[in-house]
Design an enzyme around this catalytic site. Structure first.
Site, short mmCIF file in Angstrom:
data_model
loop_
_atom_site.label_atom_id
_atom_site.label_comp_id
_atom_site.label_asym_id
_atom_site.label_seq_id
_atom_site.Cartn_x
_atom_site.Cartn_y
_atom_site.Cartn_z
N VAL A 247 1.00 -1.23 -0.17
CA VAL A 247 0.00 0.04 0.04
C VAL A 247 1.04 1.30 -0.06
O VAL A 247 1.95 1.33 0.76
CB VAL A 247 -0.97 0.06 1.12
CG1 VAL A 247 -1.73 1.24 1.27
CG2 VAL A 247 -1.67 -1.20 1.08
N CYS A 248 0.61 2.18 -0.76
CA CYS A 248 1.27 3.44 -0.86
C CYS A 248 2.79 3.13 -1.06
O CYS A 248 3.19 2.65 -1.73
CB CYS A 248 1.00 4.13 0.40
SG CYS A 248 1.49 6.04 -0.05
N THR A 249 3.72 3.82 0.13
CA THR A 249 5.16 3.73 -0.17
C THR A 249 5.48 2.51 0.31
O THR A 249 6.77 2.21 0.47
CB THR A 249 5.74 4.89 0.66
OG1 THR A 249 5.08 4.89 1.92
CG2 THR A 249 5.47 6.33 0.11
#
Length: 334
Positions: free
Chosen positions: A110-112
């Site tokens: 998720v995301c970074t």
């Protein structure tokens, strides 16, 4: 005959100090909602050394134990953190991701969290995405990875990556749909009051262009002219005439210094202005006129190409977070 019961699906989530709480909580809640509808996701939280961790907002997160290769996860999920686009992922965290990923049925971030997967070598040669602000940094750190800067989530084989923060819910819905079908995923989306599949890519959430002024005084004259009056006549010949240079020379200046063409630069300036006007509440037709587009249709085409959405849909999402007050004696407008 009795209906076969699906086996439990083990989801192992790697957490660490500084992890973004919503990156963890969003997908976990989606899996929990799926369980209410008959799924059997078993979530465990693991950390590199088995110690509890502290999230990015200071909330302490108890974990079930350290990462282990002994119990294979069906899904191994890595949430993101603000710190790792700015700093290198520590070796112990990269190693902690590599161990369960080797035996997991599928790996997701998720995301970074994509930076953790990249540091572990898990994105080499794959397509991936991350938060729109740092897609360029992910591409720099993982040169063999094909980074999609606009995708909400990307699947490459058994590896899944998602854009920023709430895109983790979109990712979880896609995983639920793969496991249990569209009807279950749709019911989860309704329960969470989110779209089953949001329109457009993550570029619609990105900030307007804030380009550095060009170094060349001649080129700065042109860019200042366009910014000051985006509705002016800016054919290639018109722009070259302002500097008394050939159209070929002007095109070369734009290519060498701004990596674009004069026409695309003018379009980008007008597009940014139109977005700002829509954010301020102007109608799409009025925004198109004030930003220098020849018609609403030309603005609509640019929005479709750049954001995969329409000006009206963009405005509904981003013009204000406040709902209109209910009129006296009547219901609140939809």
């Amino acid at each position: 005959m009795p209906t076969p019961v699906a086996p439990p699906h083990h989801v192992a989530i790697l957490v660490y100090d500084g992890v973004t709480l919503l990156d963890l909580a969003g997908p976990a809640q989606a899996f929990a909602e799926a369980n209410r509808l008959g799924a059997d996701y078993r979530l465990t939280l693991v950390s590199p050394d088995g110690a509890d961790v502290t999230s990015n907002i200071g909330v302490r997160i108890p974990v079930d134990g350290p990462v282990s290769a002994d119990e294979a996860a069906d899904t191994f999920l890595v949430p993101g953190a603000d710190i790792y686009p700015r700093a290198r992922v520590p070796r112990d965290l990269a190693d902690a991701a590599r161990v369960p990923a080797a035996t997991a049925g599928r790996v997701a971030s998720v995301c970074t969290g994509a930076f953790v997967l990249a540091a572990a070598g898990l994105l080499d040669g794959k397509r991936a995405t991350t938060h729109w602000k740092v897609t360029h940094e992910l591409a720099a750190r993982c040169p063999t990875c094909r980074v999609d800067p606009d995708a909400i989530y990307v699947r490459d084989g058994t590896t899944w990556t998602s854009a920023g923060v709430t895109a983790g819910i979109d990712l979880a819905l896609a995983l639920v749909e793969e496991d249990h079908g569209a009807d279950v995923a749709r019911d989860v989306a309704r329960s969470l009051v989110v779209y089953m599949q949001r329109a457009g890519g993550q570029s619609q959430f990105s900030a307007p262009l804030r380009a550095q002024p060009p170094r060349s005084p001649a080129l700065r004259t042109i860019t200042d002219l366009v910014v000051a009056n985006p509705g002016g006549r800016y054919s290639l010949a018109d722009l070259a005439g302002h500097l008394s240079v050939s159209t070929r020379h002007l095109s070369r200046l734009f290519h060498d210094e701004l990596s674009t063409t004069p026409a695309r630069y003018v379009e980008d300036i007008r597009f940014d202005l139109a977005r700002a006007l829509l954010d301020q509440g102007h109608t799409a037709t009025r925004a198109a006129a004030l930003a220098g587009f020849p018609s609403y249709e030309s603005l609509r085409r640019v929005f479709a190409r750049k954001l995969s959405t329409s000006p009206a849909a963009y405005q509904r999402r981003f013009s204000t977070a406040l709902r209109s007050p209910a009129p006296p004696g009547g219901p609140e407008p939809a």
